[in-house]
Design a protein around this motif. Structure first.
Motif, PDB file in Angstrom:
ATOM      1  N   THR A  70      58.759  17.482 -27.426  1.00 35.91           N
ATOM      2  CA  THR A  70      59.853  16.632 -26.741  1.00 35.91           C
ATOM      3  C   THR A  70      61.356  17.140 -26.693  1.00 35.91           C
ATOM      4  OG1 THR A  70      60.181  15.981 -29.201  1.00 35.91           O
ATOM      5  CG2 THR A  70      58.645  14.638 -27.865  1.00 35.91           C
TER       6      THR A  70
ATOM      7  N   CYS B   9      62.728  17.246 -22.704  1.00 36.09           N
ATOM      8  CA  CYS B   9      61.738  16.679 -21.749  1.00 36.09           C
ATOM      9  C   CYS B   9      60.366  16.033 -22.628  1.00 36.09           C
ATOM     10  CB  CYS B   9      61.276  17.675 -20.839  1.00 36.09           C
ATOM     11  SG  CYS B   9      60.259  18.922 -21.653  1.00 36.09           S
ATOM     12  N   THR B  10      59.595  15.326 -21.942  1.00 43.28           N
ATOM     13  CA  THR B  10      58.128  14.967 -22.742  1.00 43.28           C
ATOM     14  C   THR B  10      57.140  15.759 -22.182  1.00 43.28           C
ATOM     15  OG1 THR B  10      59.406  12.858 -23.414  1.00 43.28           O
ATOM     16  CG2 THR B  10      56.758  12.982 -23.206  1.00 43.28           C
TER      17      THR B  10
ATOM     18  N   THR C 272      57.516  17.888 -18.573  1.00 48.10           N
ATOM     19  CA  THR C 272      58.468  17.023 -18.024  1.00 48.10           C
ATOM     20  C   THR C 272      57.645  15.939 -17.360  1.00 48.10           C
ATOM     21  OG1 THR C 272      58.483  18.211 -15.977  1.00 48.10           O
ATOM     22  CG2 THR C 272      60.225  18.560 -17.993  1.00 48.10           C
TER      23      THR C 272
ATOM     24  N   GLU D 218      57.879  12.404 -17.767  1.00 45.24           N
ATOM     25  CA  GLU D 218      58.720  11.378 -18.227  1.00 45.24           C
ATOM     26  C   GLU D 218      59.114  10.321 -17.015  1.00 45.24           C
ATOM     27  OE1 GLU D 218      61.629  14.467 -19.024  1.00 45.24           O
ATOM     28  OE2 GLU D 218      59.625  14.276 -19.347  1.00 45.24           O
TER      29      GLU D 218
ATOM     30  N   ASP E 193      64.297   7.090 -19.044  1.00 39.77           N
ATOM     31  CA  ASP E 193      63.198   8.082 -19.946  1.00 39.77           C
ATOM     32  C   ASP E 193      62.530   6.978 -20.876  1.00 39.77           C
ATOM     33  OD1 ASP E 193      64.047  10.450 -18.651  1.00 39.77           O
ATOM     34  OD2 ASP E 193      65.586  11.113 -19.937  1.00 39.77           O
TER      35      ASP E 193
ATOM     36  N   ASP F 146      58.458   7.163 -21.827  1.00 38.99           N
ATOM     37  CA  ASP F 146      57.815   7.679 -22.789  1.00 38.99           C
ATOM     38  C   ASP F 146      57.275   6.579 -23.672  1.00 38.99           C
ATOM     39  OD1 ASP F 146      59.016  10.163 -22.822  1.00 38.99           O
ATOM     40  OD2 ASP F 146      60.784   9.738 -23.727  1.00 38.99           O
TER      41      ASP F 146
ATOM     42  N   HIS G  94      63.818  11.912 -26.308  1.00 37.57           N
ATOM     43  CA  HIS G  94      62.187  11.980 -26.284  1.00 37.57           C
ATOM     44  C   HIS G  94      61.666  11.875 -27.673  1.00 37.57           C
ATOM     45  CE1 HIS G  94      62.927  12.360 -21.953  1.00 37.57           C
ATOM     46  NE2 HIS G  94      63.515  13.586 -22.088  1.00 37.57           N
TER      47      HIS G  94
ATOM     48  N   HIS H 145      61.966   8.328 -28.917  1.00 37.59           N
ATOM     49  CA  HIS H 145      60.829   7.538 -28.068  1.00 37.59           C
ATOM     50  C   HIS H 145      59.565   7.382 -28.161  1.00 37.59           C
ATOM     51  CE1 HIS H 145      64.465   7.882 -24.775  1.00 37.59           C
ATOM     52  NE2 HIS H 145      64.857   7.304 -25.952  1.00 37.59           N
TER      53      HIS H 145
ATOM     54  N   SER I 220      66.564  15.594 -18.641  1.00 39.82           N
ATOM     55  CA  SER I 220      65.385  15.592 -18.328  1.00 39.82           C
ATOM     56  C   SER I 220      64.991  14.622 -17.294  1.00 39.82           C
ATOM     57  CB  SER I 220      64.618  15.147 -19.662  1.00 39.82           C
ATOM     58  OG  SER I 220      65.135  13.745 -20.066  1.00 39.82           O
TER      59      SER I 220
END
Length: 325
Positions: free
Chosen positions: A56, A59-60, A67, A69, A226, A230, A250, A253, A325
């Motif tokens: 995370t 980005c997720t 990435t 998300e 985002d 998430d 992230h 989230h 992100s």
């Protein structure tokens, strides 16, 4: 119980471009599906659920795709529940830095029904707090709010949607990712954001925006974008949740999504409407506690929920998790 329509894409749809962070040539294709949302790459396949999140940091990411998300947010906003997502290049394309092109592509090919599923509403409030970072999630009617403030920027923003599905396409999906101007050298040194440029990322300077924005509060809207992507890892329809967050990223989230998914599974072990499963249980003997004890337990439970709700109101936020992100 809430009966929800399951939806997928009517046909394959693809996007190509530069990986948001790596900058390499990448391609993602969404195929019709009927078993939830799954990502696959190089022969490996993983469901998009909180337990499968590998990273995370700005980005997720899943082990098979980085990435995710922005696409997840588009799927949530269009209420797509089932899809097989093929990733080539290890990462999803940054495109214009938002979910706008994903939404447009999904709508271009159309959506198709793949049946229904029974869901119980989120019974318990989920609350994630770490110093000034906050995420609060409860059962609701699709009211989502994000408060954006940072010690590195003198402007505070708050964006609220009172109809998260109805407003997603026009008010949230076009909001682009952003970064602080003073962080750009470090971001470049770390090899991040190589798939973005001045048209696909908002730059926040000490005195305001460095480049042109689509919305006066675009950073807050993108943080909400985002957050939607998430939290959709938990599998809840976003129109059935009320969510409030501030300074979260992230990591927070996904932690909130993990808590939501745990509560969902605990109260609804079976996702499918299946008469055979119900009839199989019909002959089983049910055991229950005496009614007086049940009454006391209910009173204790609701007193605790009321206390948690009060704490949520008192802890109204203020470190900030980084974006881009």
């Amino acid at each position: 119980m809430i009966v929800q329509e399951r939806r997928t894409v009517a046909e394959n749809v693809s996007w190509s471009g530069k990986g948001l962070h790596g900058g390499q040539a990448v391609r993602v294709t969404v195929h019709p599906g009927d078993r939830g949302i799954w990502f696959r790459a190089g022969g490996a396949s993983l469901e998009a659920i909180p337990e499968n999140v590998a990273d995370t940091s700005r980005c997720t990411s899943l082990p098979v795709a980085r990435t995710i998300e922005h696409l997840m947010s588009a799927l949530a906003g269009l209420e797509v529940t089932d899809a097989e997502i093929e990733v080539q290049g290890g990462e999803l394309p940054g495109l214009d830095g938002s979910s706008k092109e994903y939404v447009e592509g999904l709508l271009d090919v159309g959506l198709a029904s793949v049946g229904t599923v029974e869901r119980e509403p989120l019974f318990e409030r989920v609350f994630v707090q770490e110093e000034s970072i906050k995420v609060a999630v409860s059962s609701g009617r699709g009211v989502w709010r994000y408060g954006f403030l940072s010690d590195a920027w003198p402007f505070e923003q708050e964006f609220e949607s009172i109809d998260i599905v109805g407003e997603f396409r026009e008010e949230i999906a076009p909001a682009r990712t952003w970064a602080f101007e003073h962080e750009l050298p470090a971001i470049e040194q770390l090899g991040l954001g190589r798939g973005l440029d001045a048209t696909s990322a908002v730059v926040l300077g000490k005195q305001g925006y460095v480049n042109e924005v689509r919305f006066p509060d675009e950073p807050a809207r993108h943080k909400l974008l985002d957050l939607i992507g998430d939290l959709y890892l938990a599998g809840f329809p976003i129109r059935q949740l009320n969510v409030s967050a501030c300074r979260s990223g992230h990591r927070a989230h996904v932690e909130a999504a993990r808590s939501c998914a745990t509560r969902f599974r605990a109260r609804s072990p079976s996702r499918d409407r299946s008469p055979s499963k119900k009839s199989a249980r019909a002959g089983e003997k049910e055991e229950s506690l005496p009614r007086p004890i049940v009454g006391v337990l209910c009173l204790v439970r609701f007193a605790w929920l009321a206390l948690k709700g009060s704490l949520c109101l008192l802890l109204h936020v203020y470190p900030h998790e980084p974006d881009i992100s």
